[in-house]
Design an enzyme around this catalytic site. Structure first.
Site, PDB file in Angstrom:
ATOM      1  N   LYS A   1      55.651  51.449  48.642  1.00 44.80           N
ATOM      2  CA  LYS A   1      54.975  50.742  47.553  1.00 44.80           C
ATOM      3  C   LYS A   1      53.721  51.500  47.142  1.00 44.80           C
ATOM      4  O   LYS A   1      52.986  52.000  47.995  1.00 44.80           O
ATOM      5  CB  LYS A   1      54.588  49.327  48.020  1.00 44.80           C
ATOM      6  CG  LYS A   1      53.787  48.552  46.984  1.00 44.80           C
ATOM      7  CD  LYS A   1      53.452  47.139  47.431  1.00 44.80           C
ATOM      8  CE  LYS A   1      52.559  46.471  46.396  1.00 44.80           C
ATOM      9  NZ  LYS A   1      52.170  45.108  46.768  1.00 44.80           N
TER      10      LYS A   1
ATOM     11  N   GLU B   1      41.562  37.046  44.320  1.00 42.66           N
ATOM     12  CA  GLU B   1      41.923  37.588  45.637  1.00 42.66           C
ATOM     13  C   GLU B   1      40.735  37.728  46.593  1.00 42.66           C
ATOM     14  O   GLU B   1      39.801  38.484  46.338  1.00 42.66           O
ATOM     15  CB  GLU B   1      42.591  38.960  45.447  1.00 42.66           C
ATOM     16  CG  GLU B   1      43.130  39.510  46.749  1.00 42.66           C
ATOM     17  CD  GLU B   1      44.022  40.731  46.564  1.00 42.66           C
ATOM     18  OE1 GLU B   1      44.446  41.007  45.429  1.00 42.66           O
ATOM     19  OE2 GLU B   1      44.278  41.410  47.562  1.00 42.66           O
TER      20      GLU B   1
ATOM     21  N   GLU C   1      57.343  43.276  47.642  1.00 44.63           N
ATOM     22  CA  GLU C   1      55.958  43.704  47.372  1.00 44.63           C
ATOM     23  C   GLU C   1      54.971  42.896  48.210  1.00 44.63           C
ATOM     24  O   GLU C   1      53.998  43.425  48.743  1.00 44.63           O
ATOM     25  CB  GLU C   1      55.625  43.386  45.905  1.00 44.63           C
ATOM     26  CG  GLU C   1      55.824  44.500  44.932  1.00 44.63           C
ATOM     27  CD  GLU C   1      55.414  44.043  43.537  1.00 44.63           C
ATOM     28  OE1 GLU C   1      56.320  43.812  42.734  1.00 44.63           O
ATOM     29  OE2 GLU C   1      54.206  43.910  43.265  1.00 44.63           O
TER      30      GLU C   1
ATOM     31  N   GLU D   1      53.359  43.226  32.767  1.00 48.30           N
ATOM     32  CA  GLU D   1      52.574  42.533  33.806  1.00 48.30           C
ATOM     33  C   GLU D   1      51.096  42.936  33.731  1.00 48.30           C
ATOM     34  O   GLU D   1      50.206  42.090  33.850  1.00 48.30           O
ATOM     35  CB  GLU D   1      53.154  42.850  35.194  1.00 48.30           C
ATOM     36  CG  GLU D   1      52.493  42.044  36.292  1.00 48.30           C
ATOM     37  CD  GLU D   1      53.163  42.248  37.641  1.00 48.30           C
ATOM     38  OE1 GLU D   1      54.409  42.227  37.725  1.00 48.30           O
ATOM     39  OE2 GLU D   1      52.424  42.430  38.624  1.00 48.30           O
TER      40      GLU D   1
HETATM   41  C1  ISC Z   1      46.440  45.057  40.990  1.00 51.68           C
HETATM   42  C2  ISC Z   1      46.268  43.839  40.500  1.00 51.68           C
HETATM   43  O1  ISC Z   1      46.800  42.719  41.105  1.00 51.68           O
HETATM   44  C3  ISC Z   1      47.219  42.736  42.471  1.00 51.68           C
HETATM   45  C4  ISC Z   1      46.973  41.375  42.994  1.00 51.68           C
HETATM   46  C5  ISC Z   1      47.899  40.369  42.828  1.00 51.68           C
HETATM   47  C6  ISC Z   1      49.187  40.684  42.383  1.00 51.68           C
HETATM   48  C7  ISC Z   1      49.577  41.977  42.216  1.00 51.68           C
HETATM   49  C8  ISC Z   1      50.970  42.312  41.795  1.00 51.68           C
HETATM   50  O2  ISC Z   1      51.799  41.399  41.654  1.00 51.68           O
HETATM   51  O3  ISC Z   1      51.261  43.483  41.517  1.00 51.68           O
HETATM   52  C9  ISC Z   1      48.684  43.104  42.532  1.00 51.68           C
HETATM   53  O4  ISC Z   1      49.029  43.537  43.816  1.00 51.68           O
HETATM   54  C10 ISC Z   1      45.479  43.595  39.289  1.00 51.68           C
HETATM   55  O5  ISC Z   1      45.320  42.433  38.908  1.00 51.68           O
HETATM   56  O6  ISC Z   1      44.974  44.560  38.685  1.00 51.68           O
END
Ligand code: ISC
Length: 462
Positions: A219, A268, A312, A445
């Site tokens: 990843k 987070e 992930e 996304e």
């Molecule tokens: C890298 C980011 O989110 C991270 C945190 C939650 C979900 C994420 C995802 O689903 O990819 C990312 O790991 C961002 O918001 O820039």
């Protein structure tokens, strides 16, 4: 360290001066209710260039600091250890006037760290060190409806105790008085905006996937930037106001430092310590909110059962579990992820808790970056980010937070964020890439992840 309620402040100042001891003397007192954000805004009007703002996800603790009594900046590879060593030394001579200890009051260090000190810094983050934390001159903490003012004196041996005390108390009065003034309408309008090289970003995904395959990397998180220019200077206090109204489930933070302001609304947590309890979380795997309740529910279900997102997420759980198991006892992590919802997104979420006495900055160092921002395995993923990502992340995706004189504190991950420089702002967003990732969906996304900041910048009038 001396914690005192008997000895007067004046006596402490004299003692420090007589001993020719450069030290932090801190006074903590309860004051009338004020909004820490108004205090943050007042700080600017009164000429303080360095400021910070922090509120946690439950809005239990909101802190704003203005001025710098003492700054620790470090750009070496040992930035976490070096900052800790300087702080530990400060604590030895520190004198704290307080009646009781309250989480988030008293002398504390606030600041953040660069995502990757090995990636060459560009002009964008030129003013920032790879690690910078400071003790503010004046700070208010709103906690469970009560407000504390902390004033930090740094006694230099040449000073006159009476002058110093008078000057400082005069500024306290002005700040509290000015903090009654409401915020001014931002009235932001933008004259220009661009996504930085979106096509190149999309095209980089299969290239990175290929390299992941060759190098056995499971990843990698890839991020990108958007830039906007406003007609006038952007007022960070107004943006924070819009963020805290628009993103009530997030940490709201700002580091206003050397003329630029890094701020955002992140869901987070990296790590929180209160007494011997550590709390962290695994957050990875995302889908947009539905337009109706039914669609929202369908999206929740889709996310919970989506293999790519579960994979992930699992990388993050594995890594955080191994750090917590190494440094804590009684580690609790549920087997299955739940959901965390913010205004624009739904994430897979696994809460983590443990007990121990490891230093908070050591926990930060060990956890950063989790695979929610870096990848798996960590070093190989970071190497790929360095090689392929056309972005100077600076403090984006990195630990932002505070540590107090009792060793408690909290760090969030600096996401859903932007860097304001005058009338310009850069926004950052990324997403986890695994072998099954579809580049155009990942692009969509990241667009969703820009929304919290974009909405705060343009969509809200005070
Ligand atoms: C890298 C980011 O989110 C991270 C945190 C939650 C979900 C994420 C995802 O689903 O990819 C990312 O790991 C961002 O918001 O820039």
């Amino acid at each position: 360290m001396i914690r005192t309620e008997q000895q007067g402040l004046h006596q402490s100042l004299l003692t420090a001066l007589e001993a020719r001891m450069e030290t932090i003397i801190s006074v903590v007192k309860k004051v009338e209710w004020i909004d820490p954000l108004f205090f943050y805004a007042a700080g600017k009007r009164l000429g303080f260039t360095e400021r910070f703002y922090w509120s946690d996800t439950t809005q239990r603790v909101t802190i704003a600091g203005v001025g710098t009594a003492f700054t620790i900046a470090d750009s070496s590879k040992q930035r976490f250890q070096n900052i800790r060593a300087v702080w530990d030394k400060c604590l030895q001579n520190m004198i704290v006037h307080r009646s009781s200890y309250e989480f988030g009051t008293g002398p504390l260090l606030f600041g953040g760290f660069a995502f990757d000190p090995l990636k060459p810094r560009t002009q964008l983050w030129a003013e920032y060190d790879d690690g910078v934390m400071w003790v503010p001159s004046y700070m208010v903490t709103l906690k469970d409806g009560e407000v504390w003012l902390t004033t930090n004196y740094v006694v230099h041996t040449t000073e006159n105790a009476i002058d110093l005390q008078e000057k400082t108390e005069e500024m306290e009065r002005k700040l509290l008085q000015q903090s009654k003034h409401p915020l001014v309408d931002a009235g932001l309008s933008f004259v220009w905006e661009e996504e930085v090289k979106p096509q190149e970003w999309i095209q980089s995904i299969p290239i990175v996937q290929e390299a992941m395959n060759v190098r056995d990397v499971s990843k990698v998180v890839l991020a990108r930037e958007m830039r906007l220019r406003a007609k006038n200077h952007i007022d960070s206090a107004a943006v924070l106001q819009a963020l805290r109204i628009g993103q009530p489930d997030c940490y709201i933070f700002a580091l206003d430092y050397k003329g630029s302001c890094f701020l955002g609304a992140t869901p987070e947590r990296l790590i929180r310590k209160e007494a011997d309890v550590f709390t962290s979380m695994c957050l990875a795997g995302s889908i947009g909110r539905g337009k109706t309740e039914q669609e929202d529910y369908e999206n929740e279900e889709a996310l919970l059962h989506d293999e790519k997102n579960r994979t992930e997420h699992a990388y993050v759980v594995d890594m955080i579990r191994s750090v917590m198991n190494a440094l804590c006892d009684e580690v609790q992590i549920p087997y299955e992820p739940g959901l965390m919802k913010t205004k624009h997104l739904i994430h897979l979420h696994t809460p983590v808790q443990g007990k121990g006495d490891t230093h908070l900055l050591e926990m930060v160092e060990r956890l950063h970056p989790t695979p929610a921002l870096g990848g798996t395995p960590r070093d190989e993923a970071l190497a790929l980010i360095r090689e392929h990502e056309v972005l100077d992340r600076g403090f984006y995706g990195a630990p932002i937070g505070w540590l107090d004189y009792e060793g408690n504190g909290e760090f969030a991950v600096g996401l859903r964020s932007g860097l304001i420089k005058g009338a310009d702002v850069s926004l950052f967003a990324g997403c986890g890439i695994v072998s099954e990732s579809d580049p155009s969906l990942e692009y969509e996304e990241t667009k969703m992840k820009f929304k919290p900041m974009l909405t705060a910048l343009g969509g809200y009038k005070l």
